[in-house]
Scaffold this motif. Structure first.
Motif, PDB file in Angstrom:
ATOM      1  N   SER A 158     -79.607  65.114  22.492  1.00 19.12           N
ATOM      2  CA  SER A 158     -81.024  65.418  22.718  1.00 19.12           C
ATOM      3  C   SER A 158     -81.331  66.863  22.327  1.00 19.12           C
ATOM      4  O   SER A 158     -82.353  67.140  21.688  1.00 19.12           O
ATOM      5  CB  SER A 158     -81.374  65.186  24.193  1.00 19.12           C
ATOM      6  OG  SER A 158     -82.708  65.558  24.468  1.00 19.12           O
ATOM      7  N   ASN A 194     -81.439  67.158  18.504  1.00 16.84           N
ATOM      8  CA  ASN A 194     -82.695  66.668  17.927  1.00 16.84           C
ATOM      9  C   ASN A 194     -83.832  67.675  18.134  1.00 16.84           C
ATOM     10  O   ASN A 194     -84.670  67.875  17.245  1.00 16.84           O
ATOM     11  CB  ASN A 194     -83.071  65.320  18.544  1.00 16.84           C
ATOM     12  CG  ASN A 194     -82.262  64.167  17.964  1.00 16.84           C
ATOM     13  OD1 ASN A 194     -82.018  64.112  16.765  1.00 16.84           O
ATOM     14  ND2 ASN A 194     -81.823  63.246  18.808  1.00 16.84           N
ATOM     15  N   GLN A 195     -83.848  68.336  19.302  1.00 16.00           N
ATOM     16  CA  GLN A 195     -84.877  69.348  19.563  1.00 16.00           C
ATOM     17  C   GLN A 195     -84.683  70.569  18.662  1.00 16.00           C
ATOM     18  O   GLN A 195     -85.650  71.128  18.133  1.00 16.00           O
ATOM     19  CB  GLN A 195     -84.829  69.771  21.033  1.00 16.00           C
ATOM     20  CG  GLN A 195     -85.904  70.771  21.431  1.00 16.00           C
ATOM     21  CD  GLN A 195     -87.303  70.236  21.182  1.00 16.00           C
ATOM     22  OE1 GLN A 195     -87.667  69.161  21.654  1.00 16.00           O
ATOM     23  NE2 GLN A 195     -88.105  70.985  20.415  1.00 16.00           N
ATOM     24  N   ALA A 252     -85.988  69.785  15.309  1.00 16.46           N
ATOM     25  CA  ALA A 252     -87.449  69.828  15.288  1.00 16.46           C
ATOM     26  C   ALA A 252     -87.941  71.279  15.227  1.00 16.46           C
ATOM     27  O   ALA A 252     -88.883  71.596  14.484  1.00 16.46           O
ATOM     28  CB  ALA A 252     -88.008  69.128  16.529  1.00 16.46           C
ATOM     29  N   PRO A 262     -86.295  66.568   9.751  1.00 16.22           N
ATOM     30  CA  PRO A 262     -84.996  66.338  10.411  1.00 16.22           C
ATOM     31  C   PRO A 262     -84.635  64.857  10.409  1.00 16.22           C
ATOM     32  O   PRO A 262     -85.501  63.992  10.560  1.00 16.22           O
ATOM     33  CB  PRO A 262     -85.227  66.856  11.836  1.00 16.22           C
ATOM     34  CG  PRO A 262     -86.696  66.787  12.045  1.00 16.22           C
ATOM     35  CD  PRO A 262     -87.330  67.006  10.707  1.00 16.22           C
ATOM     36  N   ARG A 263     -83.357  64.576  10.231  1.00 13.57           N
ATOM     37  CA  ARG A 263     -82.863  63.207  10.334  1.00 13.57           C
ATOM     38  C   ARG A 263     -82.508  62.937  11.798  1.00 13.57           C
ATOM     39  O   ARG A 263     -81.995  63.818  12.492  1.00 13.57           O
ATOM     40  CB  ARG A 263     -81.644  63.004   9.434  1.00 13.57           C
ATOM     41  CG  ARG A 263     -81.918  63.349   7.984  1.00 13.57           C
ATOM     42  CD  ARG A 263     -83.067  62.514   7.408  1.00 13.57           C
ATOM     43  NE  ARG A 263     -83.505  62.983   6.108  1.00 13.57           N
ATOM     44  CZ  ARG A 263     -82.990  62.586   4.959  1.00 13.57           C
ATOM     45  NH1 ARG A 263     -81.968  61.725   4.947  1.00 13.57           N
ATOM     46  NH2 ARG A 263     -83.457  63.045   3.825  1.00 13.57           N
ATOM     47  N   HIS A 264     -82.730  61.725  12.237  1.00  7.93           N
ATOM     48  CA  HIS A 264     -82.551  61.405  13.655  1.00  7.93           C
ATOM     49  C   HIS A 264     -81.062  61.257  13.997  1.00  7.93           C
ATOM     50  O   HIS A 264     -80.303  60.602  13.288  1.00  7.93           O
ATOM     51  CB  HIS A 264     -83.283  60.120  14.007  1.00  7.93           C
ATOM     52  CG  HIS A 264     -83.207  59.774  15.467  1.00  7.93           C
ATOM     53  ND1 HIS A 264     -83.736  60.572  16.458  1.00  7.93           N
ATOM     54  CD2 HIS A 264     -82.646  58.713  16.109  1.00  7.93           C
ATOM     55  CE1 HIS A 264     -83.518  60.028  17.633  1.00  7.93           C
ATOM     56  NE2 HIS A 264     -82.857  58.902  17.451  1.00  7.93           N
ATOM     57  N   VAL A 265     -80.680  61.896  15.079  1.00  2.79           N
ATOM     58  CA  VAL A 265     -79.334  61.747  15.628  1.00  2.79           C
ATOM     59  C   VAL A 265     -79.446  60.835  16.843  1.00  2.79           C
ATOM     60  O   VAL A 265     -80.185  61.130  17.788  1.00  2.79           O
ATOM     61  CB  VAL A 265     -78.736  63.111  16.027  1.00  2.79           C
ATOM     62  CG1 VAL A 265     -77.306  62.933  16.519  1.00  2.79           C
ATOM     63  CG2 VAL A 265     -78.784  64.079  14.861  1.00  2.79           C
ATOM     64  N   HIS A 266     -78.715  59.709  16.799  1.00  2.92           N
ATOM     65  CA  HIS A 266     -78.891  58.675  17.827  1.00  2.92           C
ATOM     66  C   HIS A 266     -77.604  58.465  18.628  1.00  2.92           C
ATOM     67  O   HIS A 266     -76.504  58.449  18.074  1.00  2.92           O
ATOM     68  CB  HIS A 266     -79.287  57.346  17.171  1.00  2.92           C
ATOM     69  CG  HIS A 266     -79.410  56.215  18.150  1.00  2.92           C
ATOM     70  ND1 HIS A 266     -80.454  56.100  19.038  1.00  2.92           N
ATOM     71  CD2 HIS A 266     -78.591  55.151  18.393  1.00  2.92           C
ATOM     72  CE1 HIS A 266     -80.287  55.014  19.775  1.00  2.92           C
ATOM     73  NE2 HIS A 266     -79.162  54.431  19.409  1.00  2.92           N
ATOM     74  N   ILE A 323     -75.683  59.794  12.881  1.00  2.38           N
ATOM     75  CA  ILE A 323     -76.541  60.766  12.216  1.00  2.38           C
ATOM     76  C   ILE A 323     -77.184  60.085  11.022  1.00  2.38           C
ATOM     77  O   ILE A 323     -76.494  59.748  10.057  1.00  2.38           O
ATOM     78  CB  ILE A 323     -75.743  61.999  11.763  1.00  2.38           C
ATOM     79  CG1 ILE A 323     -75.091  62.679  12.969  1.00  2.38           C
ATOM     80  CG2 ILE A 323     -76.639  62.978  11.025  1.00  2.38           C
ATOM     81  CD1 ILE A 323     -74.170  63.817  12.617  1.00  2.38           C
ATOM     82  N   ASP A 324     -78.461  59.843  11.145  1.00  2.00           N
ATOM     83  CA  ASP A 324     -79.189  59.133  10.095  1.00  2.00           C
ATOM     84  C   ASP A 324     -78.518  57.795   9.785  1.00  2.00           C
ATOM     85  O   ASP A 324     -78.408  57.381   8.626  1.00  2.00           O
ATOM     86  CB  ASP A 324     -79.278  59.993   8.836  1.00  2.00           C
ATOM     87  CG  ASP A 324     -80.373  59.533   7.881  1.00  2.00           C
ATOM     88  OD1 ASP A 324     -81.326  58.883   8.354  1.00  2.00           O
ATOM     89  OD2 ASP A 324     -80.260  59.806   6.678  1.00  2.00           O
TER      90      ASP A 324
END
Length: 482
Positions: free
Chosen positions: A161, A164-165, A168, A232-236, A254-255
């Motif tokens: 989390s 991801n911040q 951003a 940014p690419r999303h890290v899940h 990662i993506d």
């Protein structure tokens, strides 16, 4: 030189000194800001006079990238060290005082005392109590490991989390730099903020940067996955609320690409996220496997053989399920260390008789009721020293006695701690060296800035004196004309 030329030179000198003084003042104000890069005013000559061509920012791209890499490696290694220390204390106790090896050693000692005086009920109860401590150690060790895995999983979720911040925030600053560069605005403060964000990102995951037009920067991970490119690419990551011995932790993506697994006490991981995944999946699960194997070895060592055909083995002092059966030999029974318990027939706390350990729990071995009968007790003692096949955390099998295997389990964790601590010192030294080298280039030296400020004061005084002389000359010239 004409008076108008001299006047122009003096005016440009005053203006330059003013801007240079402003730059030096800003440097001094940020002398203790680790994310600030020293500014320098570049003066260019004109005819007549001079002007401030640009305000430059001290930097070394290659050294900065080396520092990012070193920071990622050190953060991963320090995470491994701290995690292994927590596991060692929570499972084996301080100085391994409550490790399975230590508890089994105390059980064997109590068993030998009891075998020497098999008629002593107090010694029988002491032996059962020592067995209870072994059970509690394995049960609590399993609980501690799964609590550790759950906490580590939560920390991974928090780190993802945060990442991801940070990405951003990086987009906002990167857009400021690109837009400001195209418009010709001062973007030096934005560059400082962007570098600070890159440092924080590198603590979580290994990165490298690619510079593009107009100050734009692209971020990729060590394995080549794109982390940032314009957006940014999303890290899940999908956290698991609670872990049991059979739980399998989820991967970090990662993506859409899974983060590479790390291995080794001198970890090849970079960034704290990969290190936390390694602790959760490699070390915690490896320690659980060894506790399960110790539990299986205990059940087997204290099993009783039916004296009548078909002469099969059944659990004796230690059991693990109801109805009680023997765990499968040669295979791991996942979570067995959390399931093992004392046989109620022998446990005084459950109304059992401790002396059945001497005479037989499931079968009557001491048929004549001899007080000196110790054949079973001696057999149990020998089984603790008899070699058997055990699975290792590395996925191999070894031929060891239960005592030696439990000691090897402690040694496995201690060796990992020692290796990890040594590697942490090396990686910490690398971070310090690269940080110091980068700081020598980018940080503010107060002595140098104060010396420059003094020079600027002298320059300002000289320019002001020159203006005064020019003013006097002009007044004299005007008076002569009148």
């Amino acid at each position: 030189m004409s008076l108008s030329t001299a006047l122009s030179i003096a005016q440009s000198s005053l203006l330059n000194t003013q801007r240079q003084t402003s730059v030096v003042s800003k440097n001094l104000a940020n002398a203790y800001n680790a994310d600030y890069a020293r500014r320098s005013a570049i003066v260019s000559s004109l005819a007549p006079g001079s002007q401030i061509a640009t305000i430059s920012r001290a930097t070394d791209v290659a050294l900065f990238r080396q520092n990012l890499t070193a920071t990622s490696g050190w953060m991963a290694q320090s995470t491994i060290v701290n995690g292994l220390d927590r596991l060692a204390v929570s499972v084996n106790g301080v100085d391994n005082a409550t490790s399975p090896a230590a508890l089994i050693g105390r059980l064997q000692e109590a068993l030998q005392f009891y075998a020497a005086t098999p008629s002593n009920r107090t010694l029988a109860e002491s032996t059962v109590e020592a067995a209870r401590q072994v059970v509690l150690g394995l049960n609590q060790g399993t609980q501690a490991i799964q609590t550790f895995r759950t906490e580590m999983d939560g920390q991974i979720a928090t780190a993802v989390s945060d990442l991801n911040q940070l990405l951003a925030d990086f987009k906002k600053v990167n857009d400021e730099i690109v837009g400001g560069t195209q418009a010709g605005r001062d973007v030096l403060d934005s560059l400082d903020r962007r570098d600070a964000l890159l440092k924080k990102i590198s603590e979580l995951i290994p990165i490298s940067t690619i510079s593009r037009a107009h100050g734009d920067t692209m971020i990729v991970t060590a394995d080549g996955s794109t982390l940032f490119e314009t957006i940014p690419r999303h890290v899940h990551f999908e956290p698991t609320p609670a872990y049991g011995p059979a739980s399998v932790g989820n991967k970090v993506f990662i993506d859409g690409v899974p983060l590479q697994a790390a291995t080794g006490a001198n970890t090849n991981a970079s960034g704290s996220i990969a290190a936390m995944v390694q602790l959760r999946d490699e070390y915690a699960d490896g320690l659980q496997l060894q506790l399960d194997e110790i539990a299986r070895g205990l059940i087997s060592a204290f099993a009783e053989t039916n004296p009548a055909p078909p002469n099969g083995e059944v659990p004796g002092l230690f059991v693990w399920n109801t109805p009680s059966t023997m765990p499968a030999a040669g295979t791991r029974t996942v979570g067995l260390a959390g399931l093992i318990s004392l046989n109620a027939l022998i446990d005084p706390q459950q109304g059992g008789d401790a002396q059945k350990l001497r005479d037989g729990i499931n079968f009557a071995y001491n048929t004549d009721g001899y007080a000196s009968f110790n054949e079973l007790l001696m057999g149990f003692d020998q089984k603790l020293d008899t070699q058997g096949t055990f699975n290792t955390a590395a996925g191999n099998t070894v031929l060891l006695s239960l005592k030696d295997y439990s000691a090897a389990a402690v040694g496995w964790l201690e060796d990992a701690r020692k290796t990890a601590a040594g590697a942490a010192e090396t990686k910490s030294a690398l971070v310090l060296r690269t940080t110091e080298a980068l700081s020598n280039i980018t940080s503010v030296n107060i002595d140098e800035e104060m010396a420059l400020m003094l020079e600027l004061e002298h320059s300002y005084a000289a320019s002001a004196k020159m203006l005064q002389v020019i003013d006097e000359m002009l007044q004299t010239l005007l008076a002569a004309v009148r």
